[in-house]
Enzyme design. Sequence first.
Site, PDB file in Angstrom:
ATOM      1  N   LYS A  22      10.582   3.566  -2.467  1.00 22.86           N
ATOM      2  CA  LYS A  22       9.829   3.827  -1.236  1.00 22.86           C
ATOM      3  C   LYS A  22       9.989   2.664  -0.256  1.00 22.86           C
ATOM      4  O   LYS A  22      10.287   2.865   0.916  1.00 22.86           O
ATOM      5  CB  LYS A  22       8.353   4.031  -1.620  1.00 22.86           C
ATOM      6  CG  LYS A  22       7.410   4.236  -0.487  1.00 22.86           C
ATOM      7  CD  LYS A  22       6.104   4.829  -0.989  1.00 22.86           C
ATOM      8  CE  LYS A  22       5.075   3.803  -1.410  1.00 22.86           C
ATOM      9  NZ  LYS A  22       4.432   3.078  -0.303  1.00 22.86           N
ATOM     10  N   GLY A  92       0.794   2.219   5.140  1.00 16.87           N
ATOM     11  CA  GLY A  92       0.575   0.876   5.672  1.00 16.87           C
ATOM     12  C   GLY A  92       1.894   0.209   6.033  1.00 16.87           C
ATOM     13  O   GLY A  92       1.986  -0.526   7.022  1.00 16.87           O
ATOM     14  N   ARG A 120      -7.846   0.310   6.792  1.00 15.48           N
ATOM     15  CA  ARG A 120      -7.163  -0.868   6.234  1.00 15.48           C
ATOM     16  C   ARG A 120      -7.012  -1.993   7.265  1.00 15.48           C
ATOM     17  O   ARG A 120      -6.880  -1.734   8.458  1.00 15.48           O
ATOM     18  CB  ARG A 120      -5.804  -0.444   5.651  1.00 15.48           C
ATOM     19  CG  ARG A 120      -6.023   0.511   4.478  1.00 15.48           C
ATOM     20  CD  ARG A 120      -4.740   0.978   3.863  1.00 15.48           C
ATOM     21  NE  ARG A 120      -4.005  -0.120   3.247  1.00 15.48           N
ATOM     22  CZ  ARG A 120      -2.789   0.022   2.734  1.00 15.48           C
ATOM     23  NH1 ARG A 120      -2.186   1.200   2.770  1.00 15.48           N
ATOM     24  NH2 ARG A 120      -2.174  -1.004   2.194  1.00 15.48           N
ATOM     25  N   GLN A 165       4.530  -6.887   3.806  1.00 15.56           N
ATOM     26  CA  GLN A 165       4.325  -6.120   5.039  1.00 15.56           C
ATOM     27  C   GLN A 165       4.093  -7.055   6.216  1.00 15.56           C
ATOM     28  O   GLN A 165       4.639  -6.852   7.296  1.00 15.56           O
ATOM     29  CB  GLN A 165       3.149  -5.155   4.859  1.00 15.56           C
ATOM     30  CG  GLN A 165       3.484  -4.054   3.859  1.00 15.56           C
ATOM     31  CD  GLN A 165       2.374  -3.032   3.697  1.00 15.56           C
ATOM     32  OE1 GLN A 165       1.280  -3.191   4.230  1.00 15.56           O
ATOM     33  NE2 GLN A 165       2.659  -1.978   2.951  1.00 15.56           N
ATOM     34  N   ASP A 310       1.659  -3.440  -6.849  1.00 18.21           N
ATOM     35  CA  ASP A 310       1.407  -1.983  -6.853  1.00 18.21           C
ATOM     36  C   ASP A 310       1.264  -1.421  -8.264  1.00 18.21           C
ATOM     37  O   ASP A 310       0.827  -0.278  -8.434  1.00 18.21           O
ATOM     38  CB  ASP A 310       2.543  -1.256  -6.128  1.00 18.21           C
ATOM     39  CG  ASP A 310       2.498  -1.525  -4.623  1.00 18.21           C
ATOM     40  OD1 ASP A 310       1.425  -1.912  -4.118  1.00 18.21           O
ATOM     41  OD2 ASP A 310       3.534  -1.354  -3.970  1.00 18.21           O
ATOM     42  N   ARG A 384      -1.262   5.973  -6.399  1.00 18.50           N
ATOM     43  CA  ARG A 384      -1.051   5.176  -7.626  1.00 18.50           C
ATOM     44  C   ARG A 384      -2.222   5.328  -8.602  1.00 18.50           C
ATOM     45  O   ARG A 384      -2.041   5.244  -9.804  1.00 18.50           O
ATOM     46  CB  ARG A 384      -0.787   3.711  -7.283  1.00 18.50           C
ATOM     47  CG  ARG A 384       0.444   3.569  -6.404  1.00 18.50           C
ATOM     48  CD  ARG A 384       1.146   2.254  -6.533  1.00 18.50           C
ATOM     49  NE  ARG A 384       2.092   2.104  -5.432  1.00 18.50           N
ATOM     50  CZ  ARG A 384       3.325   2.597  -5.388  1.00 18.50           C
ATOM     51  NH1 ARG A 384       3.809   3.260  -6.418  1.00 18.50           N
ATOM     52  NH2 ARG A 384       4.103   2.427  -4.339  1.00 18.50           N
TER      53      ARG A 384
HETATM   54  C1  S3P Z   1       5.055  -3.083   0.493  1.00 16.94           C
HETATM   55  C2  S3P Z   1       4.390  -4.259   0.274  1.00 16.94           C
HETATM   56  C3  S3P Z   1       3.126  -4.358  -0.495  1.00 16.94           C
HETATM   57  C4  S3P Z   1       2.882  -3.116  -1.315  1.00 16.94           C
HETATM   58  C5  S3P Z   1       3.136  -1.859  -0.552  1.00 16.94           C
HETATM   59  C6  S3P Z   1       4.571  -1.803  -0.050  1.00 16.94           C
HETATM   60  C7  S3P Z   1       6.308  -3.102   1.267  1.00 16.94           C
HETATM   61  O1  S3P Z   1       2.060  -4.509   0.406  1.00 16.94           O
HETATM   62  O2  S3P Z   1       1.562  -3.122  -1.820  1.00 16.94           O
HETATM   63  O3  S3P Z   1       2.916  -0.716  -1.367  1.00 16.94           O
HETATM   64  O4  S3P Z   1       7.073  -2.105   1.227  1.00 16.94           O
HETATM   65  O5  S3P Z   1       6.572  -4.102   1.929  1.00 16.94           O
HETATM   66  P1  S3P Z   1       1.603  -5.967   0.933  1.00 16.94           P
HETATM   67  O6  S3P Z   1       2.762  -6.558   1.585  1.00 16.94           O
HETATM   68  O7  S3P Z   1       0.497  -5.707   1.903  1.00 16.94           O
HETATM   69  O8  S3P Z   1       1.124  -6.701  -0.281  1.00 16.94           O
END
Ligand code: S3P
Length: 424
Positions: A22, A92, A120, A165, A310, A384
């Site tokens: 993903k 997110g 969020r 992120q 995750d 999840r």
């Molecule tokens: C992700 C980063 C993680 C993860 C999310 C996907 C990504 O979040 O929990 O499911 O694809 O960069 P955070 O960066 O907020 O920890």
Amino acid sequence: MNKFVNKILIGLNGEIVVPADKSISHRAVILASLAKGKSIIKNFSKGQDPLSSLKICKSLGVNAEFENNNLIINSTGKLLAPTTYLDCGNSGTTMRFMTGILAGQKFNSILIGDESLSKRPMKRITEPLALMGAEIKSNNYKAPLEIFGKNLHSIEYKSELSSAQVKSCILLAGLQCDGVTKFSEPFISRDHTERMLKYMGANISTNGNTVAITKSDLEPKTIEVCGDISSAAFFIVAGLIIPNSKIILKNVGLNQTRTGILDVAKKMGGNIEIIDAREISGEPVGDIKVEYSELKSCTIEGEIIPKLIDEIPVIAVLATQANGTTIIKDAQDLRNKESDRIKATVTELKKLGADIEETTDGFIINGKTDLIGNCEVETYHDHRLAMSLYVAGLICQKPILIKSFEWVNISFPEFDDLFNNLKA
Ligand code: S3P
């Protein structure tokens, strides 16, 4: 959709190909949209979250069509002003990445999300973006985000959070700025964005926990997306805790910033082997063999947390089957995911008979416990949680009913079918 899950009596056996990652799918479609020319994304995820990113790229004027299993992106390299709201759905990643890009455009835009995403926190991105000159109106640091496109300038930002992120948001903003943008984080989070930017010719470098980027034009590429270790995690845990199981998970991404679950499972005594390690489109990949194992507890904390963030709900299920007390700490950001994953995991696993307690930043789990089941459990709009409870249901003495199981479609629509292949 309600889902009944029954105890497995004969073990899981066989091999499955794990569906597309993903995280990498989001990055592939977003970065290909920024590259002038034709990119081909092989094995793009069918999850609703990456499809939210795809839809937004199309609303920004990017031409994207599926041809068989390939997603073909044709882009001018320039995004166009959208004619409507950009809907990130439950994702997110979509919202935080797109904000970094849209903040530096010559047009204004509005990002919205579903009920869960609208709760969020977005201050983690709007604050550093403001330092770069961005103008973003939010609902008390939450979506909807109204973005007024500006000329951004580079910054050096030390993040208190280890978050891919946030890091990616700032790197995507920095990609549009003169000067060097630097981002550091306490512990390294997943580095797929850095790898893909490099693969597409960006001027980016990493030094320890700091990444530096300067303005670059991206080259269109063929990107093959590997299998998702976060999806594989449910099979890894099921294979370890269901007696007589022996399974092979093919084509799984083994990027070291994501493989915390393998490190933990091995530390707990799990019988796990990597076969045929290789590389695909700049990412390490391999097949994973998992067998039922006698497990012992361990402590999970500090720098490993971002590498398995995750997977923590399903690791909690694993810990219920390990002898001794497993402690998970430093994971407070789990409360800011698609649900409050600390509270939700504790509440629902307790219903099944687990000995699990909530702490401010994690869990204390005593094992090994026979899970009883014979109850209904909730998913909290969280894919999840839904999948972790399904795995727990496979070892409960009595059936469980998982309410709103359709949330699995966010990342893993093939989930139930793949499990059924291994039960046969
Ligand atoms: C992700 C980063 C993680 C993860 C999310 C996907 C990504 O979040 O929990 O499911 O694809 O960069 P955070 O960066 O907020 O920890």
